[in-house]
Design a protein around this motif. Structure first.
Motif, mmCIF file in Angstrom:
data_model
loop_
_atom_site.group_PDB
_atom_site.id
_atom_site.type_symbol
_atom_site.label_atom_id
_atom_site.label_comp_id
_atom_site.label_asym_id
_atom_site.label_seq_id
_atom_site.Cartn_x
_atom_site.Cartn_y
_atom_site.Cartn_z
ATOM 1 N N GLU A 72 39.462 33.900 28.023
ATOM 2 C CA GLU A 72 40.850 33.942 27.548
ATOM 3 C C GLU A 72 41.398 35.365 27.503
ATOM 4 O O GLU A 72 42.492 35.597 26.974
ATOM 5 N N SER A 73 40.655 36.313 28.034
ATOM 6 C CA SER A 73 41.101 37.709 28.043
ATOM 7 C C SER A 73 42.211 37.926 29.072
ATOM 8 O O SER A 73 42.479 37.080 29.929
ATOM 9 N N ILE A 74 42.832 39.099 28.988
ATOM 10 C CA ILE A 74 43.974 39.437 29.825
ATOM 11 C C ILE A 74 43.571 40.486 30.856
ATOM 12 O O ILE A 74 42.793 41.394 30.551
ATOM 13 N N SER A 75 44.105 40.368 32.050
ATOM 14 C CA SER A 75 43.934 41.391 33.075
ATOM 15 C C SER A 75 45.256 42.145 33.230
ATOM 16 O O SER A 75 46.303 41.537 33.444
ATOM 17 N N VAL A 76 45.188 43.467 33.102
ATOM 18 C CA VAL A 76 46.386 44.306 33.101
ATOM 19 C C VAL A 76 46.333 45.259 34.293
ATOM 20 O O VAL A 76 45.273 45.795 34.628
ATOM 21 N N ASP A 77 47.464 45.472 34.927
ATOM 22 C CA ASP A 77 47.526 46.390 36.071
ATOM 23 C C ASP A 77 47.513 47.831 35.548
ATOM 24 O O ASP A 77 48.541 48.518 35.495
ATOM 25 N N ALA A 78 46.334 48.262 35.135
ATOM 26 C CA ALA A 78 46.169 49.598 34.565
ATOM 27 C C ALA A 78 44.687 49.944 34.606
ATOM 28 O O ALA A 78 43.857 49.125 35.016
ATOM 29 N N ASN A 79 44.345 51.149 34.192
ATOM 30 C CA ASN A 79 42.948 51.525 34.077
ATOM 31 C C ASN A 79 42.337 50.884 32.839
ATOM 32 O O ASN A 79 42.981 50.793 31.782
ATOM 33 N N THR A 80 41.106 50.425 32.944
ATOM 34 C CA THR A 80 40.383 49.917 31.777
ATOM 35 C C THR A 80 40.251 51.032 30.742
ATOM 36 O O THR A 80 40.077 52.209 31.094
ATOM 37 N N ASP A 89 40.549 48.028 37.657
ATOM 38 C CA ASP A 89 39.822 49.067 38.366
ATOM 39 C C ASP A 89 38.335 48.732 38.436
ATOM 40 O O ASP A 89 37.887 47.676 37.980
ATOM 41 N N SER A 90 37.554 49.643 39.010
ATOM 42 C CA SER A 90 36.109 49.419 39.132
ATOM 43 C C SER A 90 35.428 49.391 37.769
ATOM 44 O O SER A 90 34.396 48.731 37.607
ATOM 45 N N ASP A 91 36.004 50.071 36.777
ATOM 46 C CA ASP A 91 35.430 50.036 35.432
ATOM 47 C C ASP A 91 35.476 48.617 34.860
ATOM 48 O O ASP A 91 34.568 48.203 34.127
ATOM 49 N N ALA A 92 36.521 47.867 35.179
ATOM 50 C CA ALA A 92 36.619 46.489 34.707
ATOM 51 C C ALA A 92 35.493 45.644 35.267
ATOM 52 O O ALA A 92 34.901 44.807 34.556
#
Length: 306
Positions: A83-91, A64-67
């Motif tokens: 090395e962080s992960i991107s998740v299909d969710a709200n930060t 989202d925009s928060d990310a």
């Protein structure tokens, strides 16, 4: 400074609401809002970066925009998070309600991302971890992930710091094997939770489980670091509290900085107290424009009874 630090855990968007008057329950309270990059390990990483420590962050972002907002903040501080992960969710988001004296009335945290930091994912990054001598984790991670970090650091002879975060989250540590952990940093309520609600409360019980150091925080009473051979107690000095958010994170970051620059154990605690006191006098979890020189000056100017 040659030693590298990796912080692993939740990254959050902090929304802090400073009430104009003492909080009244079951009604609307006028307040002022502050928004910033937050989360325990993210706060610690921000301070270490300002103190010129070579620090990286492994966390989980939403889409989202928060990310975008929090990543821009990390980029501005030159904190790697590749090395962080991107998740299909709200930060993840932390929302707190504070009284005019800076004391926390209540806080809530919504975080759908950090669960994606699994033991399997961390195991796939083992070669990356080998460049770091110190790992700092928080108990936003799952119990299984925390245990993986403990076991990995033991097998690779790395120093692991665990920040308990809160009483409910600290309870995860009660069922884990903590042998080999370099430091845990609870307050009294968190220590009670970690020990499984014992009849007698003592940091020595964690030392007996194999933890090398326990830094017990007691707020305005100061703090004490317990090892198998000694206890170092340092009093706090009075400050006018504006906001209590992030003081413990600042203290640990300053302690690690002192440790990396070969300060003696007592001085490391005093540096932690000095930076925490500075945070308590500002709104938000992280004070900007901190430098090693400023931290040393704050520590030198601090007044202690012991």
């Amino acid at each position: 400074m040659s030693k590298n630090v990796l912080c692993i855990g939740a990254l959050l968007l902090d929304e802090l609401y400073f009430c104009d008057q003492a909080v009244q329950l079951h009604t609307s309270n006028p307040a002022q809002k502050s928004v910033s990059l937050g989360g325990v390990v993210a706060n610690i990483a921000q301070y270490l970066a300002q103190l010129e420590v070579d620090v990286s962050l492994l966390t989980a972002f939403g889409t989202d925009s928060d990310a975008v907002f929090v990543q821009q903040k990390l980029d501005a501080l030159y904190i790697p998070y590749t090395e962080s992960i991107s998740v299909d969710a709200n930060t993840g988001k932390y929302i707190s309600i504070l009284n005019p004296d800076g004391s926390l009335q209540v806080a809530v945290c919504e975080d759908a991302c950090t669960a994606s930091i699994t033991p399997d994912y961390l195991a796939s990054k083992a070669a990356y971890f080998n460049q770091f001598e110190i790992l700092v984790i928080d108990t936003n991670l799952s119990s299984e992930t925390i245990q993986w970090c403990i076991d990995f650091c033991n097998s690779q002879h790395k120093k692991l710091f665990i920040e308990p975060v809160s009483v409910p989250k600290a309870q995860k540590l009660a069922s884990l094997s903590l042998a080999g952990v370099f430091m845990i940093t609870p307050n009294q309520d968190e220590l009670f939770a970690i020990l499984g609600n014992p009849a007698v409360l003592s940091p020595n019980q964690l030392l007996e489980q194999g933890v090398a150091q326990v830094w017990l925080r007691q707020g305005a009473k100061g703090s004490s670091v317990h090892t198998r051979s000694a206890v170092i107690e340092i009093s706090a000095y009075p400050v006018s509290v504006v906001d209590s958010t992030g003081a413990g994170d600042a203290a640990l970051a300053a302690w690690i900085y002192g440790h990396l620059t070969n300060e003696n154990p007592t001085q490391c605690i005093k540096m932690g107290h000095a930076l925490a006191a500075e945070v308590l006098q500002h709104k938000g979890a992280v004070v900007r424009e901190m430098t090693p020189q400023k931290l040393h000056q704050l520590t030198q100017n601090s007044r202690y009874d012991s």
